[in-house]
Scaffold this motif. Structure first.
Motif, PDB file in Angstrom:
ATOM      1  N   ILE A 316       0.900  -1.142   0.272  1.00  0.00           N
ATOM      2  CA  ILE A 316       0.446   0.371   0.174  1.00  0.00           C
ATOM      3  C   ILE A 316       0.710   1.130  -0.128  1.00  0.00           C
ATOM      4  O   ILE A 316       1.804   1.668   0.578  1.00  0.00           O
ATOM      5  N   ALA A 317       0.498   2.143  -1.076  1.00  0.00           N
ATOM      6  CA  ALA A 317       1.773   2.916  -1.392  1.00  0.00           C
ATOM      7  C   ALA A 317       0.860   4.487  -1.438  1.00  0.00           C
ATOM      8  O   ALA A 317       0.414   5.062  -2.336  1.00  0.00           O
ATOM      9  N   GLU A 318       1.448   5.712  -0.564  1.00  0.00           N
ATOM     10  CA  GLU A 318       0.334   6.737  -0.642  1.00  0.00           C
ATOM     11  C   GLU A 318       1.054   7.469  -1.725  1.00  0.00           C
ATOM     12  O   GLU A 318       2.817   7.527  -0.804  1.00  0.00           O
ATOM     13  N   GLN A 319       0.555   8.505  -2.446  1.00  0.00           N
ATOM     14  CA  GLN A 319       1.451   8.607  -3.581  1.00  0.00           C
ATOM     15  C   GLN A 319       0.851  10.472  -3.684  1.00  0.00           C
ATOM     16  O   GLN A 319      -0.645  10.396  -2.856  1.00  0.00           O
ATOM     17  N   ARG A 320       0.620  11.070  -4.439  1.00  0.00           N
ATOM     18  CA  ARG A 320      -0.238  12.054  -3.916  1.00  0.00           C
ATOM     19  C   ARG A 320      -1.163  12.712  -4.434  1.00  0.00           C
ATOM     20  O   ARG A 320      -1.370  13.970  -3.831  1.00  0.00           O
ATOM     21  N   ALA A 321      -0.963  11.642  -5.124  1.00  0.00           N
ATOM     22  CA  ALA A 321      -2.785  12.157  -6.365  1.00  0.00           C
ATOM     23  C   ALA A 321      -4.437  10.683  -5.427  1.00  0.00           C
ATOM     24  O   ALA A 321      -5.439  11.109  -5.659  1.00  0.00           O
ATOM     25  N   GLY A 322      -3.350   9.867  -4.830  1.00  0.00           N
ATOM     26  CA  GLY A 322      -3.973   8.366  -4.828  1.00  0.00           C
ATOM     27  C   GLY A 322      -2.973   7.896  -4.041  1.00  0.00           C
ATOM     28  O   GLY A 322      -2.234   7.764  -3.139  1.00  0.00           O
ATOM     29  N   VAL A 323      -4.127   6.681  -3.531  1.00  0.00           N
ATOM     30  CA  VAL A 323      -2.729   5.415  -3.234  1.00  0.00           C
ATOM     31  C   VAL A 323      -2.966   4.005  -4.382  1.00  0.00           C
ATOM     32  O   VAL A 323      -3.707   4.131  -5.529  1.00  0.00           O
ATOM     33  N   GLU A 324      -2.131   3.551  -4.165  1.00  0.00           N
ATOM     34  CA  GLU A 324      -1.541   2.124  -5.342  1.00  0.00           C
ATOM     35  C   GLU A 324      -1.657   1.335  -3.987  1.00  0.00           C
ATOM     36  O   GLU A 324      -0.851   1.340  -2.933  1.00  0.00           O
ATOM     37  N   ILE A 325      -2.223  -0.096  -4.199  1.00  0.00           N
ATOM     38  CA  ILE A 325      -2.333  -1.033  -3.611  1.00  0.00           C
ATOM     39  C   ILE A 325      -1.740  -2.037  -4.612  1.00  0.00           C
ATOM     40  O   ILE A 325      -2.276  -1.767  -5.689  1.00  0.00           O
ATOM     41  N   ASP A 326      -1.733  -2.776  -4.052  1.00  0.00           N
ATOM     42  CA  ASP A 326      -0.635  -4.155  -5.176  1.00  0.00           C
ATOM     43  C   ASP A 326      -1.200  -5.331  -4.152  1.00  0.00           C
ATOM     44  O   ASP A 326      -1.292  -5.358  -3.129  1.00  0.00           O
ATOM     45  N   ALA A 327      -2.082  -6.096  -4.770  1.00  0.00           N
ATOM     46  CA  ALA A 327      -2.975  -7.574  -4.621  1.00  0.00           C
ATOM     47  C   ALA A 327      -1.900  -9.267  -5.512  1.00  0.00           C
ATOM     48  O   ALA A 327      -2.704  -8.743  -6.350  1.00  0.00           O
ATOM     49  N   TRP A 328      -1.524 -10.164  -4.745  1.00  0.00           N
ATOM     50  CA  TRP A 328      -1.795 -11.098  -5.081  1.00  0.00           C
ATOM     51  C   TRP A 328      -3.372 -12.060  -5.437  1.00  0.00           C
ATOM     52  O   TRP A 328      -4.268 -11.773  -4.079  1.00  0.00           O
ATOM     53  N   ALA A 340      -6.743   4.599  -5.782  1.00  0.00           N
ATOM     54  CA  ALA A 340      -7.724   4.823  -5.523  1.00  0.00           C
ATOM     55  C   ALA A 340      -7.492   5.977  -4.776  1.00  0.00           C
ATOM     56  O   ALA A 340      -6.049   6.501  -5.292  1.00  0.00           O
ATOM     57  N   ARG A 341      -8.052   6.848  -5.069  1.00  0.00           N
ATOM     58  CA  ARG A 341      -8.120   8.320  -3.944  1.00  0.00           C
ATOM     59  C   ARG A 341      -8.335   7.509  -2.327  1.00  0.00           C
ATOM     60  O   ARG A 341      -7.361   8.766  -2.221  1.00  0.00           O
ATOM     61  N   HIS A 342      -8.363   6.657  -1.487  1.00  0.00           N
ATOM     62  CA  HIS A 342      -8.317   6.744  -0.242  1.00  0.00           C
ATOM     63  C   HIS A 342      -7.716   5.461  -0.105  1.00  0.00           C
ATOM     64  O   HIS A 342      -9.341   4.567  -1.043  1.00  0.00           O
ATOM     65  N   CYS A 343      -7.441   5.069   0.871  1.00  0.00           N
ATOM     66  CA  CYS A 343      -7.063   3.421   1.098  1.00  0.00           C
ATOM     67  C   CYS A 343      -8.024   3.638   2.718  1.00  0.00           C
ATOM     68  O   CYS A 343      -6.827   3.640   3.594  1.00  0.00           O
ATOM     69  N   ILE A 344      -8.800   2.812   2.973  1.00  0.00           N
ATOM     70  CA  ILE A 344      -8.852   2.170   4.464  1.00  0.00           C
ATOM     71  C   ILE A 344      -7.948   1.378   4.736  1.00  0.00           C
ATOM     72  O   ILE A 344      -8.198  -0.183   4.241  1.00  0.00           O
ATOM     73  N   VAL A 345      -7.806   0.509   5.554  1.00  0.00           N
ATOM     74  CA  VAL A 345      -6.290  -0.505   5.839  1.00  0.00           C
ATOM     75  C   VAL A 345      -7.470  -1.052   7.280  1.00  0.00           C
ATOM     76  O   VAL A 345      -7.204  -1.112   8.023  1.00  0.00           O
ATOM     77  N   ALA A 495      -3.253   8.488  11.015  1.00  0.00           N
ATOM     78  CA  ALA A 495      -4.282   8.675   9.507  1.00  0.00           C
ATOM     79  C   ALA A 495      -2.955   9.872   8.719  1.00  0.00           C
ATOM     80  O   ALA A 495      -2.311  10.726   9.752  1.00  0.00           O
ATOM     81  N   THR A 496      -3.470   9.249   7.793  1.00  0.00           N
ATOM     82  CA  THR A 496      -2.553  10.539   6.863  1.00  0.00           C
ATOM     83  C   THR A 496      -3.658  11.244   6.494  1.00  0.00           C
ATOM     84  O   THR A 496      -5.329  11.311   6.133  1.00  0.00           O
ATOM     85  N   ALA A 497      -3.515  12.171   5.091  1.00  0.00           N
ATOM     86  CA  ALA A 497      -4.397  12.353   4.256  1.00  0.00           C
ATOM     87  C   ALA A 497      -5.081  11.460   3.185  1.00  0.00           C
ATOM     88  O   ALA A 497      -6.574  11.366   2.521  1.00  0.00           O
ATOM     89  N   ARG A 498      -4.441  10.154   2.659  1.00  0.00           N
ATOM     90  CA  ARG A 498      -4.468   9.476   2.387  1.00  0.00           C
ATOM     91  C   ARG A 498      -4.883   7.921   2.799  1.00  0.00           C
ATOM     92  O   ARG A 498      -6.407   7.101   2.278  1.00  0.00           O
ATOM     93  N   LEU A 499      -4.938   7.689   4.140  1.00  0.00           N
ATOM     94  CA  LEU A 499      -5.155   6.433   4.850  1.00  0.00           C
ATOM     95  C   LEU A 499      -5.428   6.338   6.046  1.00  0.00           C
ATOM     96  O   LEU A 499      -5.035   7.160   6.961  1.00  0.00           O
ATOM     97  N   SER A 500      -6.602   5.210   6.195  1.00  0.00           N
ATOM     98  CA  SER A 500      -6.804   5.420   7.636  1.00  0.00           C
ATOM     99  C   SER A 500      -6.837   3.676   7.579  1.00  0.00           C
ATOM    100  O   SER A 500      -7.041   3.306   6.896  1.00  0.00           O
ATOM    101  N   PHE A 501      -7.438   3.882   9.056  1.00  0.00           N
ATOM    102  CA  PHE A 501      -6.497   2.437  10.059  1.00  0.00           C
ATOM    103  C   PHE A 501      -8.364   2.331  10.078  1.00  0.00           C
ATOM    104  O   PHE A 501      -9.049   3.255  11.269  1.00  0.00           O
TER     105      PHE A 501
END
Length: 527
Positions: A316-328, A340-345, A495-501
């Motif tokens: 899960i990588a937070e970026q300037r314009a959103g979040v990039e998530i890799d999943a197997w 995604a614009r936002h990721c709930i972890v 929590a960050t601008a793009r991530l919440s837990f």
């Protein structure tokens, strides 16, 4: 089948004396006779362990682009999805490692009889658990009648609710009362008084307050066992019961959990009621043959294909314009890349700290402190009801005094059919952290042998009536509320601008109300 798991106490090295003394039983490797079948169910350790292996090779394939991605489909993740929909946010996806959502609140069937794979009840929530109350109203379990809130009696645990096997017979309730003396009764009363005084001084609530009062933090600084010793509460019957309660709710005993956790178990709900106390009846609980899977299935049903199962979140990588998530993707055996614009972890803290790039300090602190209790649920199908020893009548929850296990619940107890018939006993085991690797290596035969040995005292006919065993195992079932837990940062601190837990780990202990509330709070941070 007819012959059951015909293993003998002598063959497995177990004696009645060991059972009554509460000694640790050996892990039986005795093979059941022909006709008894079994399987391992529950969490997929193989998929989870992909996080420890080198990342699968190959360029990622496109997964999808959504406004919100929820990583994790346990109670917190499902609650977050419900909260998003309540706010009108429908553009989301939920990635879940297992083949069905629900986390530790999943269930299944054994020979056509529903049974839990994990959590099996929900206490009627108090007013502090407003989100849970709202869910129960939505599901038709709670409604207002003549100005008072009532619950659908079909879903409340039918009486009798609990019983304990002690000194060769069953008694009502789990607090030992058969044959106890004046000293024991005096300590019961003294502990009840201390719980009540602490509850009056500083409220204990579920969910627990995010900023614990100083008195709670003082209790959190030492173990429950140490606090009990300082209070002079050393009676063997009392200490067994309190240790059982800690293992039942937290997966670890009084020596491992904090004094706050030990007191909270009682002070946040029904108090501690010594024998003969006014209003000693336990609070009502909601339960179903499949356990809390009834709730998680209801939460997952309206989400449709937004729930993507068989996905192991790797990054899960937070970026300037959103979040990039890799999943197997376990089905295609390829890495998917989601945007995604936002990721709930909604992942356990130790997993989140591994997959979130540049993990926030609050997450690293929480993950570094948190230890986890392994857990197993052994569901044993019986071709007909068991004969019973003398004493209290069969109950929903049945516990053996001094035994290593946590007892069993009877799937048929909630049935409205008065005719005797086949049933499933869901037997709960919390073997301790040191047993994690060994428990994951065991097959279903070893689990069945252990359960049959333990229950042979009150139920000698179990051997001949068992037909199948299905075992759900969880290597990291629940966070242990160790001393120091209340001083850790919370989900809002990470929590960050793009991530919440959102996960019960952020509460420090694993119960439905905490996970569900944290899921709602996590969704509330989405913009």
């Amino acid at each position: 089948m007819g012959q059951g798991a015909a293993v003998t106490d002598r063959a497995c090295g177990v004696t009645r004396r060991m059972l009554l003394a509460g000694a640790a039983l050996p892990w039986a490797g005795c093979a059941p006779p022909p006709g008894v079948t079994g399987a391992l169910m529950g969490a997929s350790a193989e998929r989870g362990h992909l996080l420890r292996a080198p990342r699968p090779g190959g360029a990622p394939v496109a997964g999808g682009k959504v406004h919100v991605l929820i990583a994790g489909g346990g109670v917190a993740g499902l609650a977050a999805a419900r909260a998003l929909r309540a706010r009108g946010i429908e553009d989301f996806a939920l990635l879940e490692l297992e083949d069905t959502a629900g986390g530790n609140s999943r269930g299944g069937e054994v020979s056509g009889i529903a049974c839990p794979w994990g959590a099996h009840y929900l206490p009627v929530p108090g007013d502090d658990a407003r989100e849970v109350q709202a869910l129960l109203e939505e599901l038709g379990l709670r409604r207002r009648v003549a100005g008072r809130w009532t619950y659908d009696e079909r879903h409340l645990c039918h009486a009798p609710q609990e019983r304990l096997y002690i000194d060769g017979q069953w008694q009502e309730g789990l607090l030992p009362v058969l044959g106890v003396g004046a000293t024991t009764l005096s300590q019961y009363a003294r502990f009840a008084s201390r719980v009540e005084s602490l509850r009056r001084a500083d409220r204990f609530t579920i969910p627990a307050p995010r900023n614990a009062p100083a008195a709670h933090r003082a209790l959190d600084a030492l173990s429950f066992a140490r606090w009990l010793a300082a209070e002079g509460l050393d009676d063997a019957h009392l200490r067994w019961y309190l240790d059982y309660c800690c293992r039942d709710d937290y997966g670890a005993g009084a020596a491992e959990v904090s004094a706050w956790a030990g007191i909270h178990y009682f002070a946040s709900r029904h108090g501690f009621q010594p024998p003969g106390a006014e209003g000693a009846e336990r609070d009502a609980v909601l339960t179903w043959p499949e356990g809390n899977a009834w709730l998680t299935r209801a939460l997952a049903a309206p989400l449709g294909d937004r729930v993507r199962t068989g996905r192991v979140v790797l990054r899960i990588a937070e970026q300037r314009a959103g979040v990039e998530i890799d999943a197997w993707n376990a089905a295609t055996r390829a890495v998917e890349r989601w945007q995604a614009r936002h990721c709930i972890v909604a992942l356990p803290a130790f997993v989140a700290a591994r997959v979130v790039e540049q993990a926030p300090p609050a997450l690293r602190l929480r993950a570094g402190h948190t230890r986890y209790a392994p857990w197993a649920v052994v569901n044993v199908h019986l071709r007909e009801p068991l004969r019973d020893r003398g004493g209290a009548a069969p109950a929903w929850d049945n516990v053996l005094y001094g035994a290593p296990g946590l007892g069993y619940v009877d799937a048929r107890h909630q049935s409205l059919d008065p005719r005797p018939g086949p049933t499933v006993l869901s037997c709960y085991r919390a073997p301790g952290e040191a047993a994690r690797a060994a428990m994951l290596a065991r097959d279903w035969r070893g689990w069945l042998g252990e359960v049959v040995d333990e229950l042979s005292g009150p139920h000698p006919d179990l051997r001949d009536k068992a037909t199948r065993a299905e075992v759900a195992r969880y290597g990291h079932a629940m966070a242990i509320p160790r001393p120091g837990t209340l001083g850790l940062p919370g989900a809002a601190d990470a929590a960050t601008a793009r991530l919440s837990f959102a996960h019960a780990d952020w509460a420090g202990y694993s119960i439905f109300e905490e996970a569900f509330t944290l899921g709602h709070l996590g969704a509330g941070r989405v913009r």
